[in-house]
Write a protein that holds these residues in place. Structure first.
Motif, PDB file in Angstrom:
ATOM      1  N   VAL A   1       0.837  -1.196   0.000  1.00  0.00           N
ATOM      2  CA  VAL A   1       0.000   0.000   0.000  1.00  0.00           C
ATOM      3  C   VAL A   1       0.874   1.250   0.000  1.00  0.00           C
ATOM      4  O   VAL A   1       2.063   1.210   0.337  1.00  0.00           O
ATOM      5  CB  VAL A   1      -0.953   0.019   1.214  1.00  0.00           C
ATOM      6  N   PHE A   2       0.287   2.355  -0.371  1.00  0.00           N
ATOM      7  CA  PHE A   2       1.003   3.621  -0.356  1.00  0.00           C
ATOM      8  C   PHE A   2       1.397   3.989   1.077  1.00  0.00           C
ATOM      9  O   PHE A   2       0.567   3.964   1.991  1.00  0.00           O
ATOM     10  CB  PHE A   2       0.122   4.739  -0.916  1.00  0.00           C
ATOM     11  N   PHE A   3       2.657   4.338   1.273  1.00  0.00           N
ATOM     12  CA  PHE A   3       3.089   4.866   2.560  1.00  0.00           C
ATOM     13  C   PHE A   3       2.669   6.334   2.668  1.00  0.00           C
ATOM     14  O   PHE A   3       2.552   7.044   1.660  1.00  0.00           O
ATOM     15  CB  PHE A   3       4.611   4.781   2.705  1.00  0.00           C
ATOM     16  N   THR A   4       2.467   6.777   3.901  1.00  0.00           N
ATOM     17  CA  THR A   4       2.236   8.191   4.176  1.00  0.00           C
ATOM     18  C   THR A   4       3.282   8.659   5.178  1.00  0.00           C
ATOM     19  O   THR A   4       4.112   7.868   5.652  1.00  0.00           O
ATOM     20  CB  THR A   4       0.825   8.431   4.754  1.00  0.00           C
ATOM     21  N   ASP A   5       3.237   9.929   5.519  1.00  0.00           N
ATOM     22  CA  ASP A   5       4.224  10.469   6.453  1.00  0.00           C
ATOM     23  C   ASP A   5       4.152   9.797   7.819  1.00  0.00           C
ATOM     24  O   ASP A   5       5.174   9.646   8.498  1.00  0.00           O
ATOM     25  CB  ASP A   5       4.025  11.983   6.625  1.00  0.00           C
ATOM     26  N   ASN A   6       2.953   9.379   8.219  1.00  0.00           N
ATOM     27  CA  ASN A   6       2.797   8.791   9.554  1.00  0.00           C
ATOM     28  C   ASN A   6       2.207   7.377   9.530  1.00  0.00           C
ATOM     29  O   ASN A   6       1.745   6.879  10.550  1.00  0.00           O
ATOM     30  CB  ASN A   6       1.920   9.686  10.435  1.00  0.00           C
ATOM     31  N   TRP A   7       2.237   6.727   8.363  1.00  0.00           N
ATOM     32  CA  TRP A   7       1.702   5.365   8.276  1.00  0.00           C
ATOM     33  C   TRP A   7       2.513   4.582   7.257  1.00  0.00           C
ATOM     34  O   TRP A   7       2.464   4.864   6.066  1.00  0.00           O
ATOM     35  CB  TRP A   7       0.224   5.397   7.865  1.00  0.00           C
ATOM     36  N   ARG A   8       3.283   3.620   7.753  1.00  0.00           N
ATOM     37  CA  ARG A   8       4.158   2.811   6.902  1.00  0.00           C
ATOM     38  C   ARG A   8       3.972   1.334   7.258  1.00  0.00           C
ATOM     39  O   ARG A   8       4.822   0.716   7.880  1.00  0.00           O
ATOM     40  CB  ARG A   8       5.618   3.224   7.107  1.00  0.00           C
ATOM     41  N   PRO A   9       2.824   0.769   6.873  1.00  0.00           N
ATOM     42  CA  PRO A   9       2.526  -0.623   7.254  1.00  0.00           C
ATOM     43  C   PRO A   9       3.543  -1.601   6.666  1.00  0.00           C
ATOM     44  O   PRO A   9       3.880  -1.516   5.486  1.00  0.00           O
ATOM     45  CB  PRO A   9       1.130  -0.859   6.682  1.00  0.00           C
ATOM     46  N   ALA A  10       4.007  -2.506   7.501  1.00  0.00           N
ATOM     47  CA  ALA A  10       5.031  -3.461   7.066  1.00  0.00           C
ATOM     48  C   ALA A  10       4.624  -4.902   7.339  1.00  0.00           C
ATOM     49  O   ALA A  10       5.468  -5.793   7.378  1.00  0.00           O
ATOM     50  CB  ALA A  10       6.352  -3.155   7.772  1.00  0.00           C
ATOM     51  N   SER A  11       3.325  -5.138   7.505  1.00  0.00           N
ATOM     52  CA  SER A  11       2.880  -6.503   7.799  1.00  0.00           C
ATOM     53  C   SER A  11       3.184  -7.460   6.654  1.00  0.00           C
ATOM     54  O   SER A  11       3.321  -8.668   6.868  1.00  0.00           O
ATOM     55  CB  SER A  11       1.373  -6.506   8.100  1.00  0.00           C
ATOM     56  N   PHE A  12       3.295  -6.935   5.433  1.00  0.00           N
ATOM     57  CA  PHE A  12       3.606  -7.776   4.277  1.00  0.00           C
ATOM     58  C   PHE A  12       4.969  -8.442   4.417  1.00  0.00           C
ATOM     59  O   PHE A  12       5.212  -9.509   3.843  1.00  0.00           O
ATOM     60  CB  PHE A  12       3.589  -6.940   2.992  1.00  0.00           C
ATOM     61  N   TYR A  13       5.852  -7.831   5.188  1.00  0.00           N
ATOM     62  CA  TYR A  13       7.245  -8.274   5.262  1.00  0.00           C
ATOM     63  C   TYR A  13       7.351  -9.699   5.812  1.00  0.00           C
ATOM     64  O   TYR A  13       8.195 -10.479   5.354  1.00  0.00           O
ATOM     65  CB  TYR A  13       8.038  -7.309   6.139  1.00  0.00           C
ATOM     66  N   ASP A  14       6.509 -10.034   6.779  1.00  0.00           N
ATOM     67  CA  ASP A  14       6.573 -11.372   7.377  1.00  0.00           C
ATOM     68  C   ASP A  14       6.279 -12.450   6.349  1.00  0.00           C
ATOM     69  O   ASP A  14       6.937 -13.504   6.321  1.00  0.00           O
ATOM     70  CB  ASP A  14       5.588 -11.481   8.545  1.00  0.00           C
ATOM     71  N   ARG A  15       5.305 -12.204   5.487  1.00  0.00           N
ATOM     72  CA  ARG A  15       4.959 -13.210   4.474  1.00  0.00           C
ATOM     73  C   ARG A  15       6.021 -13.268   3.380  1.00  0.00           C
ATOM     74  O   ARG A  15       6.287 -14.347   2.834  1.00  0.00           O
ATOM     75  CB  ARG A  15       3.578 -12.895   3.897  1.00  0.00           C
ATOM     76  N   VAL A  16       6.622 -12.130   3.072  1.00  0.00           N
ATOM     77  CA  VAL A  16       7.734 -12.138   2.122  1.00  0.00           C
ATOM     78  C   VAL A  16       8.885 -12.969   2.677  1.00  0.00           C
ATOM     79  O   VAL A  16       9.502 -13.763   1.959  1.00  0.00           O
ATOM     80  CB  VAL A  16       8.204 -10.697   1.827  1.00  0.00           C
ATOM     81  N   ARG A  17       9.164 -12.801   3.966  1.00  0.00           N
ATOM     82  CA  ARG A  17      10.230 -13.567   4.610  1.00  0.00           C
ATOM     83  C   ARG A  17       9.926 -15.069   4.561  1.00  0.00           C
ATOM     84  O   ARG A  17      10.813 -15.885   4.290  1.00  0.00           O
ATOM     85  CB  ARG A  17      10.413 -13.140   6.062  1.00  0.00           C
ATOM     86  N   GLU A  18       8.685 -15.439   4.848  1.00  0.00           N
ATOM     87  CA  GLU A  18       8.315 -16.852   4.824  1.00  0.00           C
ATOM     88  C   GLU A  18       8.505 -17.444   3.425  1.00  0.00           C
ATOM     89  O   GLU A  18       8.990 -18.568   3.288  1.00  0.00           O
ATOM     90  CB  GLU A  18       6.865 -17.010   5.280  1.00  0.00           C
ATOM     91  N   ASN A  19       8.109 -16.708   2.405  1.00  0.00           N
ATOM     92  CA  ASN A  19       8.329 -17.181   1.038  1.00  0.00           C
ATOM     93  C   ASN A  19       9.814 -17.351   0.757  1.00  0.00           C
ATOM     94  O   ASN A  19      10.250 -18.339   0.154  1.00  0.00           O
ATOM     95  CB  ASN A  19       7.720 -16.207   0.033  1.00  0.00           C
ATOM     96  N   ARG A  20      10.571 -16.376   1.184  1.00  0.00           N
ATOM     97  CA  ARG A  20      12.022 -16.400   0.951  1.00  0.00           C
ATOM     98  C   ARG A  20      12.666 -17.619   1.621  1.00  0.00           C
ATOM     99  O   ARG A  20      13.564 -18.259   1.075  1.00  0.00           O
ATOM    100  CB  ARG A  20      12.622 -15.107   1.479  1.00  0.00           C
ATOM    101  N   GLN A  21      12.194 -17.945   2.828  1.00  0.00           N
ATOM    102  CA  GLN A  21      12.801 -19.041   3.582  1.00  0.00           C
ATOM    103  C   GLN A  21      12.648 -20.384   2.883  1.00  0.00           C
ATOM    104  O   GLN A  21      13.475 -21.278   3.078  1.00  0.00           O
ATOM    105  CB  GLN A  21      12.199 -19.090   4.990  1.00  0.00           C
ATOM    106  N   ILE A  22      11.602 -20.532   2.086  1.00  0.00           N
ATOM    107  CA  ILE A  22      11.425 -21.794   1.354  1.00  0.00           C
ATOM    108  C   ILE A  22      11.712 -21.608  -0.138  1.00  0.00           C
ATOM    109  O   ILE A  22      11.387 -22.475  -0.955  1.00  0.00           O
ATOM    110  CB  ILE A  22      10.024 -22.391   1.571  1.00  0.00           C
TER     111      ILE A  22
END
Length: 316
Positions: free
Chosen positions: A140-161
């Motif tokens: 999603v688009f980041f804003t000055d006060n909102w930078r959601p990073a929940s996607f990162y955990d699933r990216v990491r899981e994909n990377r691990q396998i």
């Protein structure tokens, strides 16, 4: 009856024969216009289908506890007549439509679905094999006060396998500012569509914050634009290179794929054709890809069953 009709990815001709027959006979035809967009105007669809189309925005499709009468418009008509909801891609490419089906079932309204191609299948045109993809994530688009990073955990899981990750990029259609929402003003911002360059930069920003080394500037990725369209475009390279790929990719819609390390040599050769710098692509592939990130699967004896039968026979 409520019909959910997939339109495919590109233009008016991507609808299936079954879907077109439903559109022609339905009493009302809606076009869901906020989870994705087609690459042609509504007027072209209406001319090809021979039907007028009602644009269904978020307020029309999704359930709103503050105004349930508006969000149930589709279902109110579907209870007594045939209503077709046209969905870009496949009807179940977004959870919104699963929720709509559940509400229809609760009201005893029959539902029929006509599937079609979606970005989940169309992305195979970039050269990566679909069964080597892991979890799909949204950026999603980041804003000055909102930078959601929940996607990162699933990216990491994909990377691990060792699997690829498809990133679906943010679309802002009929969005309000916080100020207008608080004041109840029905004033909407102009549409915005995230680009591959924006996605790559945000990915690297979160990686820098996390410091886990899941993906870095030299990680290979593929940017995709207008997948399934007549002028679809792919650009392959490092995340750093893709930060500057927007001019090459052109107008929306964009998507991006982060390569997994278990990639096959056929994927290497196919995607290499889209590479910004083929020498860099070859060097990084030889160094980091075509490898197994996940622990090796337990070894099995292909003749185990025959050996067990022989033991049984010997004991008789």
């Amino acid at each position: 009856m409520l019909y959910l009709v997939g339109l495919g990815l590109s233009d008016e001709t991507d609808i299936t024969v079954k879907g077109l027959e439903i559109v022609k006979k339905a009493s009302r035809v809606y076009l869901e216009a906020y989870t994705s967009i087609l690459l042609v105007d509504q007027s072209i669809l209406e001319s090809y289908y021979g039907r007028s189309i009602i644009v269904a925005d978020r307020e029309t499709v999704e359930f709103d506890s503050n105004d349930p009468s508006e969000s149930n418009e589709l279902l109110r008509y579907a209870a007594t007549e045939d209503v077709a909801l046209l969905v870009v891609g496949d009807p179940f490419g977004a959870t919104t439509h699963a929720d709509l089906v559940l509400r229809a079932r609760h009201l005893g309204i029959p539902v029929s679905t006509v599937p079609n191609a979606s970005i989940m299948s169309g992305i195979g045109a970039c050269g990566l094999q679909l069964y080597n993809f892991g979890q799909t994530v949204s950026m999603v688009f980041f804003t000055d006060n909102w930078r959601p990073a929940s996607f990162y955990d699933r990216v990491r899981e994909n990377r691990q396998i060792g699997l690829h990750t498809l990133l679906l990029l943010d679309i802002k259609v009929k969005e309000q500012t916080i100020e207008n929402m608080m004041r109840g003003n029905k004033v909407f911002e102009p549409p915005r569509y995230m680009t591959v360059g924006q996605c790559a930069r945000q990915m690297l920003e979160i990686e820098e914050e996390k410091g886990e080394g899941v993906y870095g500037p030299d990680s290979l990725a593929i940017g995709a634009a207008r997948v399934g369209g007549r002028n679809e475009k792919f650009v392959a390279g490092t995340l750093k290179e893709l930060c500057d790929s927007d001019d090459a990719l052109g107008p929306p819609l964009h998507s991006m794929v982060l390569l997994g390390r278990r990639a096959h040599e056929l994927e290497r050769d196919f995607a290499r054709g889209f590479a910004v710098d083929k020498e860099t692509w070859d060097t990084l592939w030889a160094r980091d890809y075509g490898k197994q990130d996940a622990p090796a699967a337990p070894q099995t004896d292909d003749n185990a069953e025959e050996k067990e039968d022989a033991k049984v026979q010997a004991s008789l």
